[in-house]
Design a protein around this motif. Structure first.
Motif, PDB file in Angstrom:
ATOM      1  N   GLY A 109       0.813  -1.217   0.000  1.00 11.94           N
ATOM      2  CA  GLY A 109       0.000   0.000   0.000  1.00 11.94           C
ATOM      3  C   GLY A 109       0.841   1.260   0.000  1.00 11.94           C
ATOM      4  N   ILE A 110       1.862   1.290   0.837  1.00  6.72           N
ATOM      5  CA  ILE A 110       2.731   2.469   0.888  1.00  6.72           C
ATOM      6  C   ILE A 110       3.452   2.653  -0.444  1.00  6.72           C
ATOM      7  CG2 ILE A 110       4.830   3.399   1.957  1.00  6.72           C
ATOM      8  CD1 ILE A 110       3.810   2.135   4.595  1.00  6.72           C
ATOM      9  N   GLY A 111       3.938   1.550  -1.011  1.00  8.79           N
ATOM     10  CA  GLY A 111       4.627   1.635  -2.297  1.00  8.79           C
ATOM     11  C   GLY A 111       3.723   2.130  -3.412  1.00  8.79           C
ATOM     12  N   LEU A 112       2.468   1.666  -3.428  1.00  9.39           N
ATOM     13  CA  LEU A 112       1.540   2.112  -4.468  1.00  9.39           C
ATOM     14  C   LEU A 112       1.152   3.580  -4.278  1.00  9.39           C
ATOM     15  CD1 LEU A 112      -0.746  -1.027  -4.859  1.00  9.39           C
ATOM     16  CD2 LEU A 112       1.131  -0.285  -6.327  1.00  9.39           C
ATOM     17  N   MET A 113       1.007   4.023  -3.025  1.00 10.07           N
ATOM     18  CA  MET A 113       0.696   5.442  -2.788  1.00 10.07           C
ATOM     19  C   MET A 113       1.856   6.335  -3.228  1.00 10.07           C
ATOM     20  SD  MET A 113      -1.514   5.697   0.720  1.00 10.07           S
ATOM     21  CE  MET A 113      -0.207   5.125   1.759  1.00 10.07           C
ATOM     22  N   ILE A 114       3.075   5.930  -2.902  1.00 14.51           N
ATOM     23  CA  ILE A 114       4.239   6.709  -3.318  1.00 14.51           C
ATOM     24  C   ILE A 114       4.346   6.732  -4.840  1.00 14.51           C
ATOM     25  CG2 ILE A 114       6.767   6.740  -3.318  1.00 14.51           C
ATOM     26  CD1 ILE A 114       6.617   5.735  -0.410  1.00 14.51           C
ATOM     27  N   THR A 115       4.100   5.596  -5.468  1.00 15.51           N
ATOM     28  CA  THR A 115       4.151   5.512  -6.924  1.00 15.51           C
ATOM     29  C   THR A 115       3.122   6.434  -7.560  1.00 15.51           C
ATOM     30  OG1 THR A 115       4.958   3.248  -6.860  1.00 15.51           O
ATOM     31  CG2 THR A 115       3.866   3.946  -8.883  1.00 15.51           C
ATOM     32  N   GLY A 116       1.890   6.389  -7.063  1.00 13.69           N
ATOM     33  CA  GLY A 116       0.849   7.264  -7.611  1.00 13.69           C
ATOM     34  C   GLY A 116       1.189   8.728  -7.434  1.00 13.69           C
ATOM     35  N   GLY A 117       1.693   9.076  -6.265  1.00 13.20           N
ATOM     36  CA  GLY A 117       2.071  10.467  -6.015  1.00 13.20           C
ATOM     37  C   GLY A 117       3.186  10.932  -6.932  1.00 13.20           C
ATOM     38  N   LEU A 118       4.187  10.097  -7.107  1.00 13.61           N
ATOM     39  CA  LEU A 118       5.298  10.463  -7.997  1.00 13.61           C
ATOM     40  C   LEU A 118       4.842  10.608  -9.443  1.00 13.61           C
ATOM     41  CD1 LEU A 118       8.256   8.309  -6.632  1.00 13.61           C
ATOM     42  CD2 LEU A 118       7.980  10.779  -6.486  1.00 13.61           C
ATOM     43  N   ALA A 119       3.926   9.742  -9.878  1.00 11.70           N
ATOM     44  CA  ALA A 119       3.433   9.822 -11.253  1.00 11.70           C
ATOM     45  C   ALA A 119       2.670  11.129 -11.473  1.00 11.70           C
ATOM     46  CB  ALA A 119       2.542   8.624 -11.571  1.00 11.70           C
ATOM     47  N   VAL A 120       1.821  11.493 -10.516  1.00 12.08           N
ATOM     48  CA  VAL A 120       1.070  12.746 -10.643  1.00 12.08           C
ATOM     49  C   VAL A 120       2.016  13.943 -10.624  1.00 12.08           C
ATOM     50  CG1 VAL A 120      -0.583  14.245  -9.449  1.00 12.08           C
ATOM     51  CG2 VAL A 120      -1.087  11.819  -9.737  1.00 12.08           C
ATOM     52  N   VAL A 121       2.990  13.931  -9.742  1.00 11.07           N
ATOM     53  CA  VAL A 121       3.950  15.035  -9.657  1.00 11.07           C
ATOM     54  C   VAL A 121       4.751  15.154 -10.957  1.00 11.07           C
ATOM     55  CG1 VAL A 121       6.073  15.778  -8.493  1.00 11.07           C
ATOM     56  CG2 VAL A 121       4.093  15.086  -7.148  1.00 11.07           C
ATOM     57  N   ALA A 122       5.190  14.023 -11.510  1.00 13.83           N
ATOM     58  CA  ALA A 122       5.947  14.068 -12.766  1.00 13.83           C
ATOM     59  C   ALA A 122       5.097  14.659 -13.890  1.00 13.83           C
ATOM     60  CB  ALA A 122       6.434  12.672 -13.140  1.00 13.83           C
ATOM     61  N   TYR A 123       3.839  14.228 -13.975  1.00 15.87           N
ATOM     62  CA  TYR A 123       2.950  14.754 -15.008  1.00 15.87           C
ATOM     63  C   TYR A 123       2.775  16.264 -14.841  1.00 15.87           C
ATOM     64  CZ  TYR A 123      -1.264  15.719 -17.652  1.00 15.87           C
ATOM     65  OH  TYR A 123      -2.168  16.252 -18.521  1.00 15.87           O
ATOM     66  N   LEU A 124       2.527  16.701 -13.613  1.00 20.64           N
ATOM     67  CA  LEU A 124       2.315  18.132 -13.375  1.00 20.64           C
ATOM     68  C   LEU A 124       3.568  18.956 -13.638  1.00 20.64           C
ATOM     69  CD1 LEU A 124       0.049  18.033 -10.210  1.00 20.64           C
ATOM     70  CD2 LEU A 124      -0.610  18.549 -12.570  1.00 20.64           C
ATOM     71  N   ILE A 125       4.729  18.402 -13.318  1.00 20.44           N
ATOM     72  CA  ILE A 125       5.978  19.126 -13.593  1.00 20.44           C
ATOM     73  C   ILE A 125       6.148  19.346 -15.093  1.00 20.44           C
ATOM     74  CG2 ILE A 125       8.499  18.848 -13.604  1.00 20.44           C
ATOM     75  CD1 ILE A 125       8.252  17.743 -10.759  1.00 20.44           C
ATOM     76  N   PHE A 126       5.903  18.315 -15.886  1.00 20.30           N
ATOM     77  CA  PHE A 126       6.050  18.477 -17.335  1.00 20.30           C
ATOM     78  C   PHE A 126       4.978  19.406 -17.896  1.00 20.30           C
ATOM     79  CE2 PHE A 126       8.917  14.878 -17.057  1.00 20.30           C
ATOM     80  CZ  PHE A 126       9.875  15.226 -17.991  1.00 20.30           C
ATOM     81  N   TRP A 127       3.771  19.352 -17.339  1.00 18.42           N
ATOM     82  CA  TRP A 127       2.732  20.269 -17.787  1.00 18.42           C
ATOM     83  C   TRP A 127       3.138  21.705 -17.466  1.00 18.42           C
ATOM     84  CZ3 TRP A 127      -0.489  23.711 -15.214  1.00 18.42           C
ATOM     85  CH2 TRP A 127      -1.492  24.275 -15.996  1.00 18.42           C
ATOM     86  N   CYS A 128       3.699  21.924 -16.276  1.00 16.65           N
ATOM     87  CA  CYS A 128       4.142  23.273 -15.885  1.00 16.65           C
ATOM     88  C   CYS A 128       5.289  23.759 -16.762  1.00 16.65           C
ATOM     89  CB  CYS A 128       4.561  23.291 -14.414  1.00 16.65           C
ATOM     90  SG  CYS A 128       3.172  23.210 -13.289  1.00 16.65           S
ATOM     91  N   ILE A 129       6.212  22.862 -17.110  1.00 18.74           N
ATOM     92  CA  ILE A 129       7.317  23.256 -18.002  1.00 18.74           C
ATOM     93  C   ILE A 129       6.757  23.675 -19.358  1.00 18.74           C
ATOM     94  CG2 ILE A 129       9.326  22.404 -19.266  1.00 18.74           C
ATOM     95  CD1 ILE A 129       9.958  20.671 -16.798  1.00 18.74           C
ATOM     96  N   GLY A 130       5.798  22.913 -19.875  1.00 13.92           N
ATOM     97  CA  GLY A 130       5.166  23.277 -21.145  1.00 13.92           C
ATOM     98  C   GLY A 130       4.428  24.597 -21.049  1.00 13.92           C
ATOM     99  N   TRP A 131       3.737  24.808 -19.945  1.00 15.37           N
ATOM    100  CA  TRP A 131       3.014  26.063 -19.732  1.00 15.37           C
ATOM    101  C   TRP A 131       3.996  27.232 -19.643  1.00 15.37           C
ATOM    102  CZ3 TRP A 131       2.628  29.370 -15.413  1.00 15.37           C
ATOM    103  CH2 TRP A 131       1.600  30.283 -15.469  1.00 15.37           C
TER     104      TRP A 131
END
Length: 157
Positions: free
Chosen positions: A126-148
């Protein structure tokens, strides 16, 4: 009239340079997020299984040591250590038993063997999946912000 073509509405406004930046970086962010999810889920499952296997090995080692202790075997201390030497009589004592007393080892052996749900496996997973989900969302948002951010530097007429 003999030429039949599907209806396609004509695009009046093509994508601006800024919109292309945002779209491109969003796609890169999605790819990176998917890679993070694939790696994170795999690592979480493997770690949870290893924790469960460690719990099972500890219980099996404790059962072996308990059989020896109940048959009257006297355990000696390891050289240069305060730990009892449980690696005798065909038993391989798991490292988690190393500094435990005979009474504690007997309690572990008498307890029921752990299943995956009663071991550390689910919490690790559970902890590993929560960390994975959080990192995936953060990575997506970082690239979206760079594009913006890059889109802000383009000149759209």
């Amino acid at each position: 009239m003999t030429d039949i073509r599907p209806f396609e509405p004509k695009r009046d406004a093509p994508l601006t340079a800024g919109a292309r930046f945002i779209r491109g970086f969003t796609r890169v962010g999605m790819v990176v997020a998917v890679l993070i999810v694939l790696i994170g889920v795999t690592a979480s499952i493997i770690t949870a299984k290893n924790n469960f296997d460690g719990d099972m090995q500890t219980h099996q080692s404790a059962e072996c040591v308990a059989r020896l202790a109940r048959s009257g075997y006297e355990f000696t201390k390891k050289p240069y250590s305060n730990a009892l030497d449980y690696d005798v009589g065909g038993c391989y004592a798991h490292y988690t038993l190393e500094y435990k007393s005979i009474r504690e080892v007997l309690a572990i052996a008498d307890a029921p063997a752990s299943t995956f749900l009663t071991s550390e496996g689910p919490s690790t997973l559970g902890i590993g999946l929560m960390i994975t989900g959080g990192l995936a969302v953060v990575a997506y948002l970082i690239f979206w912000c760079i594009g913006w951010l890059c889109a802000g530097f383009t000149r759209d007429a």
